[in-house]
Scaffold this active site. Structure first.
Site, PDB file in Angstrom:
ATOM      1  N   CYS A  52      38.685  65.286 -47.508  1.00 12.86           N
ATOM      2  CA  CYS A  52      38.162  66.001 -48.673  1.00 12.86           C
ATOM      3  C   CYS A  52      39.293  66.335 -49.646  1.00 12.86           C
ATOM      4  O   CYS A  52      40.400  66.695 -49.243  1.00 12.86           O
ATOM      5  CB  CYS A  52      37.464  67.279 -48.215  1.00 12.86           C
ATOM      6  SG  CYS A  52      36.748  68.217 -49.581  1.00 12.86           S
ATOM      7  N   CYS A  56      40.603  74.117 -49.504  1.00 14.88           N
ATOM      8  CA  CYS A  56      40.146  75.321 -48.793  1.00 14.88           C
ATOM      9  C   CYS A  56      41.117  75.569 -47.624  1.00 14.88           C
ATOM     10  O   CYS A  56      41.241  74.710 -46.735  1.00 14.88           O
ATOM     11  CB  CYS A  56      38.728  75.129 -48.274  1.00 14.88           C
ATOM     12  SG  CYS A  56      37.602  74.557 -49.573  1.00 14.88           S
ATOM     13  N   CYS A  59      40.272  74.988 -43.867  1.00 12.12           N
ATOM     14  CA  CYS A  59      39.477  73.820 -43.479  1.00 12.12           C
ATOM     15  C   CYS A  59      40.304  72.619 -43.020  1.00 12.12           C
ATOM     16  O   CYS A  59      41.111  72.077 -43.794  1.00 12.12           O
ATOM     17  CB  CYS A  59      38.580  73.398 -44.638  1.00 12.12           C
ATOM     18  SG  CYS A  59      37.541  71.981 -44.199  1.00 12.12           S
ATOM     19  N   CYS A  96      21.176  70.891 -40.083  1.00 14.46           N
ATOM     20  CA  CYS A  96      22.044  71.047 -41.252  1.00 14.46           C
ATOM     21  C   CYS A  96      23.030  69.884 -41.273  1.00 14.46           C
ATOM     22  O   CYS A  96      23.723  69.630 -40.293  1.00 14.46           O
ATOM     23  CB  CYS A  96      22.779  72.374 -41.170  1.00 14.46           C
ATOM     24  SG  CYS A  96      23.771  72.683 -42.638  1.00 14.46           S
ATOM     25  N   CYS A 128      18.621  71.065 -43.981  1.00 12.79           N
ATOM     26  CA  CYS A 128      19.575  71.762 -44.842  1.00 12.79           C
ATOM     27  C   CYS A 128      20.735  70.806 -45.089  1.00 12.79           C
ATOM     28  O   CYS A 128      21.074  70.006 -44.222  1.00 12.79           O
ATOM     29  CB  CYS A 128      20.060  73.021 -44.121  1.00 12.79           C
ATOM     30  SG  CYS A 128      21.323  73.938 -45.024  1.00 12.79           S
ATOM     31  N   CYS A 188      21.213  79.095 -48.735  1.00  9.33           N
ATOM     32  CA  CYS A 188      21.998  79.524 -47.576  1.00  9.33           C
ATOM     33  C   CYS A 188      23.412  79.748 -48.089  1.00  9.33           C
ATOM     34  O   CYS A 188      24.050  78.805 -48.561  1.00  9.33           O
ATOM     35  CB  CYS A 188      21.976  78.433 -46.499  1.00  9.33           C
ATOM     36  SG  CYS A 188      23.059  78.782 -45.107  1.00  9.33           S
ATOM     37  N   ARG A 260      23.090  84.599 -39.973  1.00  6.80           N
ATOM     38  CA  ARG A 260      23.462  83.592 -38.972  1.00  6.80           C
ATOM     39  C   ARG A 260      24.842  83.872 -38.380  1.00  6.80           C
ATOM     40  O   ARG A 260      25.823  83.985 -39.110  1.00  6.80           O
ATOM     41  CB  ARG A 260      23.420  82.194 -39.597  1.00  6.80           C
ATOM     42  CG  ARG A 260      23.740  81.085 -38.598  1.00  6.80           C
ATOM     43  CD  ARG A 260      23.416  79.716 -39.167  1.00  6.80           C
ATOM     44  NE  ARG A 260      22.023  79.646 -39.557  1.00  6.80           N
ATOM     45  CZ  ARG A 260      21.583  79.322 -40.768  1.00  6.80           C
ATOM     46  NH1 ARG A 260      22.429  78.995 -41.700  1.00  6.80           N
ATOM     47  NH2 ARG A 260      20.291  79.303 -41.050  1.00  6.80           N
TER      48      ARG A 260
HETATM   49  S1  SF4 Z   1      35.450  73.481 -46.799  1.00  7.48           S
HETATM   50 FE1  SF4 Z   1      36.593  71.618 -46.249  1.00  7.48          FE
HETATM   51  S2  SF4 Z   1      35.123  69.954 -46.562  1.00  7.48           S
HETATM   52 FE2  SF4 Z   1      34.317  71.750 -47.652  1.00  7.48          FE
HETATM   53  S3  SF4 Z   1      35.090  71.572 -49.731  1.00  7.48           S
HETATM   54 FE3  SF4 Z   1      36.603  72.815 -48.613  1.00  7.48          FE
HETATM   55  S4  SF4 Z   1      38.115  71.323 -47.854  1.00  7.48           S
HETATM   56 FE4  SF4 Z   1      36.292  70.159 -48.453  1.00  7.48          FE
END
Ligand code: SF4
Length: 327
Positions: A52, A56, A59, A96, A128, A188, A260
């Site tokens: 990605c 984040c 993540c 989901c 979802c 959600c 949740r």
């Molecule tokens: S949480 Fe992870 S997968 Fe989702 S947008 Fe952020 S970096 Fe990308």
């Protein structure tokens, strides 16, 4: 009474109550507004993993971090159907599907996701998706394909957002939630604790969610599971008491929302999970994977339900009890 005019001061006063008072109040609100013996069981599958472009900081799927996640291209429709059959057989009423995308693009991959949504919806499971940012037109296409809910977490408070993610803004997040709501999908949206945030940030996140024009139908409360290779790898684990406070406060200010118990559940004992159910949690993620975090098996969950006198909730109950009036 449903309210969407909560102040941060009011939410903080609730959050800071003596824990047993807070739990008692939350349990009372839960019993007054929901069938407290039902727990929604959702199964989460990662339909496209890793790689990605976002940053984040919690993540492991962000391409820029060196983690153990194996990048996997978008799954085939048949593979998703197989996973849905297994999840349904094991008691899940919602599937989901998560894709590690910054945003949805109008391309063949999106067309394939629409096919997946259609196929799972025909199995009479709530479907979802969590696919990143979404335009109104894309939300409408998902709705037409049979999507029931769209997940898009606000993650934390507006003030703390920039320290967790720099590649998009809090307003981007809220715009997607607006697009989802406008397309008449259920919403959600929740967040994560344990990111290094202050209590004020936790209150700020709950304030954002509870003052949306309509409360989200589902609010996942996640405890960070620090993953090696991410900027937050050394964050200490949050205590179960912090989770109970968050769940109880969410339950009191959003009485009919499905709250949740999400990431971080694997680290909890059955007794700790029972406290969360007492405090108003009424949904869990179950199955092989919670995106990239292991999750207790369905069987263990069903044993836990037996012991606690809980039962899995049937699909599509939101339609009966959600969309409640707001003041
Ligand atoms: S949480 Fe992870 S997968 Fe989702 S947008 Fe952020 S970096 Fe990308």
């Amino acid at each position: 009474m449903m309210r969407n005019n909560w102040t941060k001061e009011e939410i903080r006063e609730i959050y800071d109550r003596p824990l047993l008072d807070l739990m008692y109040e939350a349990a009372t609100v839960h019993r007054d507004n929901n069938n407290y013996s039902e727990v929604q069981v959702s199964s989460l599958i990662s339909i496209k993993t890793g790689g990605c472009s976002e940053d984040c900081s919690y993540c492991p799927q962000a391409a820029r971090y060196n983690t153990d996640v194996n990048v996997q291209a978008l799954m085939k429709v048949d593979e998703v159907i197989d996973a849905a059959v297994k999840a349904k057989t094991a008691g899940a009423s919602r599937l989901c599907m998560g894709a590690a995308w910054r945003e949805v693009r109008d391309n063949r991959d999106f067309d394939r996701v629409l096919e997946m949504v259609k196929a799972v919806n025909e199995m009479e499971m709530e479907v979802c998706c969590t696919l990143g940012m979404l335009t109104y037109e894309q939300a409408e296409k998902l709705k037409e394909a049979g999507l029931y809910a769209y997940n898009h977490n606000v993650d934390t408070s507006e003030e703390n957002y920039k320290s967790i993610i720099t590649t998009r803004t809090y307003d981007d997040r809220l715009q997607t939630l607006h697009n989802v709501r406008k397309a008449k999908l259920t919403v959600c949206s929740g967040g994560i604790i344990g990111l290094g945030e202050t209590v004020e940030d936790r209150i700020g996140m709950l304030h954002t969610l509870s003052t949306l024009p309509q409360h989200p139908e589902s609010v996942p409360i996640n405890a960070l599971v620090p993953v090696k290779g991410t900027p937050l790898e050394d964050q200490p684990r949050v205590s179960v008491w912090d989770m109970v406070r968050m769940i109880a406060t969410a339950r009191i200010i959003m009485p009919k929302t499905v709250v949740r118990l999400s990431a971080g559940r694997l680290e909890m004992s059955m007794s700790e999970q029972a406290l969360c159910f007492m405090a108003g949690a009424n949904s869990i993620f179950a199955g092989d994977k919670l995106l990239t975090t292991p999750n207790p098996s369905f069987n263990e969950d069903m044993q836990m339900f037996d012991i606690l006198g809980l039962r899995p909730r049937k699909a599509f109950k939101d339609k009966e009890q959600m969309h409640a009036e707001t003041v």
